[in-house]
Design a protein around this motif. Sequence first.
Motif, mmCIF file in Angstrom:
data_model
loop_
_atom_site.group_PDB
_atom_site.id
_atom_site.type_symbol
_atom_site.label_atom_id
_atom_site.label_comp_id
_atom_site.label_asym_id
_atom_site.label_seq_id
_atom_site.Cartn_x
_atom_site.Cartn_y
_atom_site.Cartn_z
ATOM 1 N N LEU A 103 33.943 -16.356 23.979
ATOM 2 C CA LEU A 103 32.879 -15.714 24.743
ATOM 3 C C LEU A 103 32.748 -16.357 26.123
ATOM 4 N N ALA A 104 32.815 -17.667 26.169
ATOM 5 C CA ALA A 104 32.711 -18.354 27.454
ATOM 6 C C ALA A 104 33.835 -17.919 28.392
ATOM 7 N N ARG A 105 35.041 -17.767 27.857
ATOM 8 C CA ARG A 105 36.154 -17.304 28.688
ATOM 9 C C ARG A 105 35.938 -15.870 29.170
ATOM 10 N N ALA A 114 33.268 -15.858 31.867
ATOM 11 C CA ALA A 114 33.785 -16.465 33.097
ATOM 12 C C ALA A 114 34.743 -15.539 33.834
ATOM 13 N N GLY A 115 35.470 -14.733 33.060
ATOM 14 C CA GLY A 115 36.446 -13.839 33.689
ATOM 15 C C GLY A 115 35.906 -12.484 34.070
ATOM 16 N N ALA A 116 34.616 -12.240 33.789
ATOM 17 C CA ALA A 116 34.036 -10.924 34.075
ATOM 18 C C ALA A 116 33.898 -10.711 35.595
ATOM 19 N N ARG A 165 25.012 -10.491 29.830
ATOM 20 C CA ARG A 165 26.249 -10.159 30.549
ATOM 21 C C ARG A 165 27.044 -9.073 29.834
ATOM 22 N N ASP A 166 26.441 -8.463 28.824
ATOM 23 C CA ASP A 166 27.077 -7.378 28.069
ATOM 24 C C ASP A 166 28.453 -7.791 27.559
ATOM 25 N N ALA A 167 28.489 -8.908 26.844
ATOM 26 C CA ALA A 167 29.761 -9.410 26.341
ATOM 27 C C ALA A 167 29.628 -9.862 24.895
#
Length: 235
Positions: A228-230, A233-235, A55-57
Amino acid sequence: MTGYAARHTTPATAEEAVAVQGALRGRVVVADETPPPGRPGTLVAGVDVAYDDARDAVAAAVVVLDGGTLEVVEEATAAGPVPFPYVPGLLAFRELPAALAALDRLRGVPDLVVCDGYGLAHPRRFGLASHLGVLTGLPSVGVAKNPFGFAHGPLSAQRGARAALTDPATGEVVGAALRTRAGVKPVYVSVGHRVTLDAACAHVLRLARDVRQPETTRRADRLCRAALARAVAGA
């Protein structure tokens, strides 16, 4: 705002990244400029980073503890796109932008930074702990979960046991295997910046009071995963 993030520019290629490491390596200071381990009121920061390449994060967390009580004083996170591809020996370039941004969000200035990674225990003697230390000017220590191809001799089972971590090709001492819990696999400690190996090991033993990893690392790991999870999720 300390402006740490502005001191780093992500290189365009692996060759440029290696050149940056070579240019900055000479600025590492190996001298103990840290407070005594366990001193109350000392601000000890743990830095850790988590990725989701699909997810490129990437997200970084900094958890600041009181060096005497190991109670949390402050926390900060930062997230963004993964800035650099995965290349062994160049992982710092994936982590630095988020880590520096998180450090910029702290109200206080840490007396010591403990990185989940390497300092001088690195093929070019310039892992994340050294890179971050040089850019920020903060004393820093690398604490890794594996020896990254380096080797050490026999290590007794008791807590506090230590053996030199060496480069098999040259015999150079690059860090130490340190037993933080009796009978449990050691961690691998190396100088980052403005600290000696003896002082680094003393700090890590004080921070790893109840578990294998320093409390700074344990808490920062949990916080960066949540960040990271946040972010995903917000992407």
